[in-house]
Write a protein that holds these residues in place. Structure first.
Motif, short mmCIF file in Angstrom:
data_model
loop_
_atom_site.label_atom_id
_atom_site.label_comp_id
_atom_site.label_asym_id
_atom_site.label_seq_id
_atom_site.Cartn_x
_atom_site.Cartn_y
_atom_site.Cartn_z
N LEU A 39 5.11 5.13 10.37
CA LEU A 39 4.78 4.01 9.48
C LEU A 39 4.22 2.83 10.28
N ALA A 40 4.76 2.57 11.45
CA ALA A 40 4.24 1.49 12.29
C ALA A 40 2.79 1.79 12.70
N ASN A 41 2.52 3.04 13.05
CA ASN A 41 1.16 3.44 13.42
C ASN A 41 0.21 3.32 12.23
N LEU A 42 0.68 3.72 11.04
CA LEU A 42 -0.15 3.62 9.84
C LEU A 42 -0.42 2.16 9.49
N ARG A 43 0.59 1.32 9.65
CA ARG A 43 0.42 -0.12 9.40
C ARG A 43 -0.65 -0.70 10.33
N GLY B 299 -7.85 5.54 3.05
CA GLY B 299 -8.21 6.79 3.71
C GLY B 299 -7.77 6.85 5.16
N THR B 300 -7.03 5.86 5.63
CA THR B 300 -6.57 5.87 7.02
C THR B 300 -5.49 6.92 7.23
N THR B 301 -5.49 7.51 8.41
CA THR B 301 -4.48 8.51 8.78
C THR B 301 -4.01 8.24 10.19
N THR B 302 -2.81 8.72 10.49
CA THR B 302 -2.26 8.60 11.83
C THR B 302 -1.11 9.57 11.95
N GLN B 303 -0.41 9.52 13.07
CA GLN B 303 0.75 10.38 13.27
C GLN B 303 1.79 9.67 14.11
N GLY B 304 2.98 10.27 14.18
CA GLY B 304 4.06 9.72 14.97
C GLY B 304 5.19 10.71 15.08
N ALA B 305 6.13 10.41 15.95
CA ALA B 305 7.26 11.31 16.19
C ALA B 305 8.37 11.12 15.16
N THR B 306 8.54 9.89 14.66
CA THR B 306 9.60 9.59 13.69
C THR B 306 8.97 8.89 12.49
N VAL B 307 9.73 8.77 11.41
CA VAL B 307 9.25 8.05 10.23
C VAL B 307 8.89 6.62 10.61
N GLU B 308 9.77 5.96 11.35
CA GLU B 308 9.53 4.57 11.73
C GLU B 308 8.26 4.42 12.56
N GLU B 309 8.10 5.28 13.56
CA GLU B 309 6.92 5.22 14.41
C GLU B 309 5.65 5.54 13.62
N GLY C 84 4.66 19.18 15.31
CA GLY C 84 5.87 18.37 15.39
C GLY C 84 5.58 16.94 14.99
N GLY C 85 6.60 16.22 14.62
CA GLY C 85 6.42 14.85 14.17
C GLY C 85 5.88 14.79 12.75
N LEU C 86 5.19 13.72 12.44
CA LEU C 86 4.70 13.49 11.09
C LEU C 86 3.25 13.03 11.11
N THR C 87 2.55 13.32 10.03
CA THR C 87 1.22 12.79 9.79
C THR C 87 1.32 11.87 8.59
N ALA C 88 0.63 10.74 8.64
CA ALA C 88 0.67 9.76 7.55
C ALA C 88 -0.74 9.51 7.04
N PHE C 89 -0.83 9.28 5.72
CA PHE C 89 -2.11 9.04 5.05
C PHE C 89 -1.95 7.88 4.09
N ASN C 90 -2.91 6.97 4.09
CA ASN C 90 -2.94 5.89 3.12
C ASN C 90 -4.10 6.16 2.17
N PRO C 91 -3.80 6.53 0.91
CA PRO C 91 -4.87 6.89 -0.02
C PRO C 91 -5.79 5.74 -0.43
N GLU C 92 -5.31 4.51 -0.38
CA GLU C 92 -6.16 3.38 -0.77
C GLU C 92 -7.31 3.16 0.21
N LEU D 40 0.83 -1.19 0.00
CA LEU D 40 0.00 0.00 0.00
C LEU D 40 0.87 1.25 0.00
N THR D 41 0.25 2.39 -0.23
CA THR D 41 0.95 3.67 -0.33
C THR D 41 0.88 4.42 1.01
#
Length: 68
Positions: free
Chosen positions: A35-39, A23-33, A13-21, A3-4
């Motif tokens: 992506l783990a939250n988005l997964r 529509g899920t969204t989440t956030q975390g302090a680091t890229v790794e965190e 601060g930190g990052l927000t993540a979105f999965n376009p397939e 998935l994307t």
């Protein structure tokens, strides 16, 4: 399933993540965190609403003129 993930800096601060397939969204302090939250978020979503197999989305960019 591949998935994307779209990651953007969050204003607080930190990052927000979105999965376009899905529509899920989440956030975390680091890229790794993040992506783990988005997964995890996307996995939980797909348990309730499975995706129908489709081709990969086209991800591109475009410009707009900002008048000001």
């Amino acid at each position: 399933m591949l998935l994307t993930a779209v990651l953007l800096p969050a204003t607080e601060g930190g990052l927000t993540a979105f999965n376009p397939e899905t529509g899920t969204t989440t956030q975390g302090a680091t890229v790794e965190e993040t992506l783990a939250n988005l997964r995890e978020t996307t996995t939980l979503y797909l348990e309730e609403l499975p995706l129908v197999a489709s081709e990969r989305p086209l991800l591109t960019t475009f410009e707009v003129e900002v008048r000001g």
